[in-house]
Design a protein around this motif. Structure first.
Motif, short mmCIF file in Angstrom:
data_model
loop_
_atom_site.label_atom_id
_atom_site.label_comp_id
_atom_site.label_asym_id
_atom_site.label_seq_id
_atom_site.Cartn_x
_atom_site.Cartn_y
_atom_site.Cartn_z
N GLU A 281 21.45 -17.63 -36.68
CA GLU A 281 22.54 -17.51 -36.49
C GLU A 281 23.28 -16.73 -34.64
O GLU A 281 23.00 -15.80 -34.58
CB GLU A 281 23.25 -16.06 -37.32
CG GLU A 281 22.56 -16.17 -38.85
CD GLU A 281 22.88 -14.62 -39.78
OE1 GLU A 281 22.74 -14.73 -40.79
OE2 GLU A 281 23.20 -13.52 -39.28
N THR A 298 25.81 -21.69 -37.22
CA THR A 298 23.76 -21.78 -36.95
C THR A 298 23.20 -22.16 -37.79
O THR A 298 23.37 -23.86 -37.14
CB THR A 298 23.76 -21.01 -39.03
OG1 THR A 298 24.23 -22.27 -39.98
CG2 THR A 298 24.58 -19.23 -39.62
N ARG A 380 19.30 -14.16 -34.47
CA ARG A 380 20.36 -14.06 -33.67
C ARG A 380 20.82 -13.61 -32.39
O ARG A 380 20.24 -12.86 -31.72
CB ARG A 380 20.92 -12.42 -34.73
CG ARG A 380 20.78 -12.40 -36.03
CD ARG A 380 21.06 -11.10 -36.87
NE ARG A 380 21.13 -10.89 -37.95
CZ ARG A 380 20.49 -10.08 -38.65
NH1 ARG A 380 20.28 -8.65 -37.98
NH2 ARG A 380 20.37 -10.03 -39.93
#
Length: 611
Positions: A281, A298, A380
């Protein structure tokens, strides 16, 4: 007395029959059919199971054989449906507008709505002769708002219709959804009922975000036709106003398995990844237009990505921060992060709160993995954008061009500096316009007549007449005198020149100043030698130069006298009046021309042209 009471009860029973809660239910494509005591009623969008079987249905029989049908404890699905977003509270007086009653396809409008406590209401349908083909349907005033999430364990739960811990869901466990979608409950509920015989399941009421009903819609809700999860998602997503963001984030890999409204201001849709095991992400950083915890793109895969694979897939999947996926880019990596340098902007990618970026070109992405057998690995990262001149950071960290003629700006309509030829005014660049106005030459000629007397004396005698001739010779070349004056005020110049047979002095006067000048020239024509003089002045006020001219030499220094014999003709000797003096006086008119010349007048003005 007791007999009379019993008689009254018997009479009332003849006109009234009560339908108890021992009803059975059939789930059809048309709705939930409630059957009891020859009064079968089809209910649509009022729930399942006890929501329908537990209704209090009663006939009030009239003397003419018709009856009024009273139905109580119906759940009002419009209560708090979108109160936080739209700013209104659904009123009891509005219920009648969202209840549709028909019998064998014919609409019935002879009914009353009676509000009930706790988000419920009752109906009274009047003047019925039977219950055959009777359908009561609830419609919805507004679309439902659905936040979208991902279940990180990547497995559809066995028991769907209940609340889960938000930590198990993405993005970032911060309750910030990937997107908020508008779902049309009217078309969505019809489609899923007709396709899969799945029905909305109302639970209890909740006051978070305003009083509303908690409800669920999933393959775990009746699902009489045994639809699988992909079929469920393909059916309900048709009623979303837009799936653009979700398609951009996940493509075909996202699969929603439930739509629900729990103890939140909005409903939400939960889903899993299909055919993908690892997920990255990307979050924005430094963009005022967007929440810092909002996922902007993403990258999903079935394997852990190497440095080269990550940089390549970043370009392919994160189009929102890439102006041109085919533009030349220079990648670099170190322990602080990964950098991409384009011609007019650059990107800096750093670690966020899950997983880690490669530390060198031979390293791979590290993922946070869960214990579930099919769990996704999650990483992330943050991305920040630096824009070059002529652009600014816009939505989703993408560089957007400034408005026309802006050199730098903070937004599309707020310039901070301008290109050459423009000036900044109230955040906009306005063009500077320079205009030049020129006045044409004006020439004026004035003729002045001057009378002069000429006296001629002739003498007749026997002696030869002596003739005297005067000539002026100037051995020096003509002298040209130039006088210039400079001042801030207009200057008037007068020049006088003479034309004769002998060389003369020529005087030229020129002026130089910032304002228009006026020149006056006077010329005199005669047959005698003339002398030209010049007078010039220099001061701050307008001045006048005057030259005078007459027919005599003032001091005679340059005059030379010569004597020449005069030849007398025969006619002169034979005059009838010999020895008699004759005097003639003639008047000669001299024409003087005065010419006034006004030089071109030029004015320069600057002003700003507003667009």
């Amino acid at each position: 007395m007791f007999k009379n009471i019993f008689k009254l009860i018997t009479i009332f029973a003849a006109f009234s029959a009560s339908v108890k809660a021992s009803a059975t239910l059939d789930y059809t494509k048309e709705g939930v059919l409630r059957k009891e005591n020859e009064c079968n009623i089809n209910f649509v969008n009022f729930g399942i199971e006890k929501d329908i079987s537990g209704l209090n249905v009663r006939k009030e029989i009239k003397a003419n054989g018709t009856f009024n049908l009273s139905i109580g404890e119906l759940k009002n699905g419009n209560v708090g449906l979108r109160s936080n977003e739209s700013g209104y509270t659904f009123k009891d007086s509005e219920i009648v507008n969202y209840v549709k009653i028909s019998q064998n396809g014919n609409a019935i409008d002879t009914f009353e709505v009676r509000p009930a406590p706790n988000g419920k209401f009752s109906l009274v349908v009047k003047n019925l002769s039977s219950c055959e083909g009777l359908t009561i349907k609830q419609t919805f005033k507004d679309d439902a708002l659905m936040n979208t999430y991902l279940y990180y364990s990547n497995v559809t739960p066995d028991d769907i219709d209940h609340a889960f811990n938000i930590v198990e869901f993405g993005p970032s466990s911060n309750d910030v959804p990937y997107d908020t979608l508008s779902w049309n409950m009217n078309t969505g509920l019809d489609d899923i009922r007709e396709k899969c015989r799945i029905y909305i399941d109302f639970h209890e009421t909740n006051n978070v975000g305003g009083l509303h009903w908690v409800w669920y819609l999933s393959t775990d809700t009746i699902n009489a036709d045994k639809c699988d999860n992909p079929t469920f998602y393909d059916t309900v997503k048709k009623s979303y106003a837009s799936m653009e963001v979700m398609d951009e984030l996940f493509g075909d890999h996202y699969n929603g398995y439930v739509i629900k409204r729990e103890g939140k201001e909005n409903g939400h849709m939960d889903g899993i990844l299909v055919d993908q095991k690892y997920l990255i992400e990307i979050y924005q950083n430094g963009c005022d237009e967007q929440n810092k915890d909002q996922v902007i793109c993403t990258i999903s895969s079935n394997k852990k990505l190497t440095y080269d694979e990550f940089t390549q897939l970043f370009i392919e999947n994160c189009s929102s921060v890439i102006e041109d996926p085919y533009a030349k880019v220079e990648w670099s990596v170190d322990e602080k992060g990964v950098n991409a340098k384009f011609e007019s902007y650059s990107l800096n990618i750093t670690n966020y709160n899950r997983g880690a970026l490669p530390k060198n070109e031979n390293d791979s992405v590290s993922y946070k993995e869960f214990k579930a057998a099919n769990s996704s690995g999650i990483a992330r990262f943050n991305v920040s954008t630096s824009c070059g001149n002529g652009s600014y950071i816009g939505e989703k960290c993408e560089c957007k061009p400034c408005s026309k003629n802006c050199a730098t700006c903070t937004s599309g309509d707020s310039c901070t500096s301008c290109v050459d030829g423009y000036v900044l005014q109230n955040g906009r660049c306005e063009e500077i316009i320079i205009t030049t106005t020129t006045t044409e030459n004006v020439s004026t000629t004035t003729e002045v007549e001057t009378e002069t007397e000429s006296v001629s004396v002739s003498t007749e005698s026997e002696e030869p007449t002596e003739s005297v001739s005067v000539s002026t010779e100037n051995e020096e070349p003509t002298e040209s005198v130039s006088v210039s004056t400079e001042n801030e005020e207009p200057t008037e110049s007068v020049s006088i020149s003479t034309e004769n047979e002998e060389p003369t002095e020529s005087v030229s006067v020129s002026t130089e100043n910032e304002e228009p000048t006026e020149s006056v020239s006077i010329s005199t024509e005669n047959e005698e030698p003339t002398e030209s003089g010049s007078v010039s002045t220099e001061n701050d006020e307008p001045t006048t130069d005057i030259e005078t001219d007459d027919g005599s030499d003032s001091d005679g220094d340059d005059a030379e006298l010569t004597e020449a014999p005069t030849e007398l003709g025969d006619d002169e000797n034979s005059s009838d009046n010999e020895g008699e003096k004759e005097t003639e006086k003639e008047k000669t008119t001299t024409v003087t021309k005065i010419t006034t010349v006004v030089k071109p007048k030029t004015a320069r003005k600057c002003y700003v042209k507003k667009h």
